[in-house]
Scaffold this active site. Sequence first.
Site, PDB file in Angstrom:
ATOM      1  CG  HIS A  97      -1.774   0.712   1.512  1.00 31.23           C
ATOM      2  ND1 HIS A  97      -3.400   0.886   1.186  1.00 31.23           N
ATOM      3  CD2 HIS A  97      -1.657   2.442   2.162  1.00 31.23           C
ATOM      4  CE1 HIS A  97      -3.727   2.432   1.266  1.00 31.23           C
ATOM      5  NE2 HIS A  97      -3.055   3.199   1.634  1.00 31.23           N
ATOM      6  CD  GLU A  98       1.667   3.166   3.041  1.00 37.85           C
ATOM      7  OE1 GLU A  98       2.570   4.740   3.162  1.00 37.85           O
ATOM      8  OE2 GLU A  98       0.558   3.567   4.341  1.00 37.85           O
ATOM      9  CG  HIS A 115       0.536   6.103  -0.500  1.00 39.03           C
ATOM     10  ND1 HIS A 115      -1.280   6.195  -1.387  1.00 39.03           N
ATOM     11  CD2 HIS A 115      -0.039   5.687   0.307  1.00 39.03           C
ATOM     12  CE1 HIS A 115      -2.345   6.113  -0.372  1.00 39.03           C
ATOM     13  NE2 HIS A 115      -1.815   5.234   0.191  1.00 39.03           N
TER      14      HIS A 115
END
Length: 684
Positions: free
Chosen positions: A111-112, A115
């Site tokens: 997920h990160e 980003h």
Amino acid sequence: MWLGSKGLSLSPFHIRWQTSLFNRLFSRCARINPHALYLWFTSGLVFGLVSMCGSVVLLIRTLQQTVHQMTSDHPQGANQQTLQVVVPGINLPVSQLAYFFSALLVSGVIHELGHAVAAIREQVRVNGFGVFVFVVYPGAFVDLFTTHLNLISPAQQLRIFCAGVWHNFVLCVAALCFLFLLPVFLFPVYYTGAGALVTEVVQGSPADGPRGLSIGDMVTGLEDCDVRTVEDWNSCLTIHTHTPQTGYCVPTHTLQPSWAHGRVYRRLDTSIECCSNNSLTDLCFSYTKLQEKEYACLPARKMLSGSRVCRSNADCLTHTHLDTDPDTHSPSVCVTPSLENQTRLIRLTHPPNTQMLFVGYPPHLQYAVSQRANQDVFCLTPECIEAAGSILSKMDRAVSPCDDFYGFSCGSWLRDNPIPEDSSSYGVYPWLRQHVDIILKDLLEAPSDSDEIEAVRKAKVFYRSCMDEAILEKVDSGPLLKLLQQPEFHWPVLGEGLGGEWLWSPGRWDLLQTLAQIRNQHSKSVLIRLYIAPDDKNSTNYIIKLDQASLSLSSREDYITNTTSAQAYRSALLNLMVDIAVMLGAPLEAAEIQMSEALAFETKLAQIVIPFENRTSEYMYNRYTISRLRRSIPQFDWLSFVKSVVESKGEGVSVYSSEPVIVRVPTYFKQLFKLLNTTEPQDS
């Protein structure tokens, strides 16, 4: 200071580590095919917006379900919520915590990563990447330079914000594809459809032992039923449970007379035993010879090794060339194990081992052996867990079941549920009745709903009228006194105190009308119980039944014995009758005399009622017509009594003297009217 220089920070329930070591990796990923990355993160933006709308719908739906469960008197479907919180140890098995936390950490890192790569691509500086543990939950984060983030356009910001959930969605899809394709990837190292793999064998069970099953065995057959999967295993056991025992083709020369192995005797279930009880290897088999059934005691494993299954001798004759002994040229006959009740003899094939012979109830074999796919058969719903907990709470596992099985099964129940002081006995049914009453009380006290059916609404109105203590205190005994003004309900003891409309007169009193009106108006049976129920010998027909009525005290023995408890019960009943009479207006002296006479009458009545142990179905089925009953017991107008009760229940119902009835206790009725003829009317 040292921890801070290493990027570590500690706070209550929270550990955090941050580093910039991965910034170069993020930068390299952001420079790979810029146009493809633009399309990739734009797709993530679209997916994020659509997912946000879907998430709002799911959250609203979950909120509605939660509010409904909190406000409803009967919450249902709590385990079927749209979204559920995962709580380790509650709805997530502790054994799966390692997988759960690993999945959280991996999904958080992916997920990160989304980003970080999206931020660098949009010219936003990444200060660092880190992981954390909050209480026990792991996670990841990325630290972005907020000044750069605020300078870019909203679309660019959305690409960064949506990149994380987009990467998680892609990870989920990839994981599902890998899961479904796992058989393809692992095809060279495993195969299916070869049998049921044994994963557990209960120690000491019928399947345990040197010639039993072991963990890792592959069961391929139960008799002539092929086993390729766990479903086949369960299906084959079910078939053997509900079908007759199979037979086996064995050469006739191996059959020895049953008397050679001991006395033949018949078991309690009428099956035949022809082997010694001490034999651990021999079984009694039956077979047909010259239209006669014969029995032979045979060594089970030796005789059944390689034998074909059969249902009759014809099955063995059909394959004589296969079942004939090559040395003796003796034909084969179909022999069937002579076993009791639901016991079965089953051969289990689990190569390369020799066949296992199981003698017992087939479901016991199913419980003793676990297969890999059998792990999901246990019910783990809240209702099942509650039921299991209720059973365990009644057991006393400190007691050995071999020494005291009743104490093992019910010891905790006996300890935690003493007999209440107001009861002569107690058990699960009274306990259940009490708990049902509590639930019923809550239902009756609940506010009325416009959608309620009329019966429920009337029940609530009736309950509230009974619980309105202010009104009850105001009306006091008025309704009962008004009822006792009816000629059928005149009470002699009350007439002596109140006189007037309550005065009892033998000439105006009729036993038949009193019994009928008590039955009609209050559904209470006194002396004679009349009801309609299915005919015991033809349940498709309903028939009138006449039986003895119940007594005031719970047991016949409370009247006819002089134990301390029986005397206390009779004394308490007498005091209650006297108190009620006096409260309604009777003189104390008259109440004491007449209530003592009434109790004496009921004691005589208890002596003629049929005891419970004599109320057998054969004894209590006595079919009469009403005219025959009148001839047998002429002291009472049975037709008028039955017509008064039955015809009052509805229009178009007529009863004639030819109407059949079941007189359950003719002896009681004969004794009853003899007793009534020797008793003053006011004493009864």
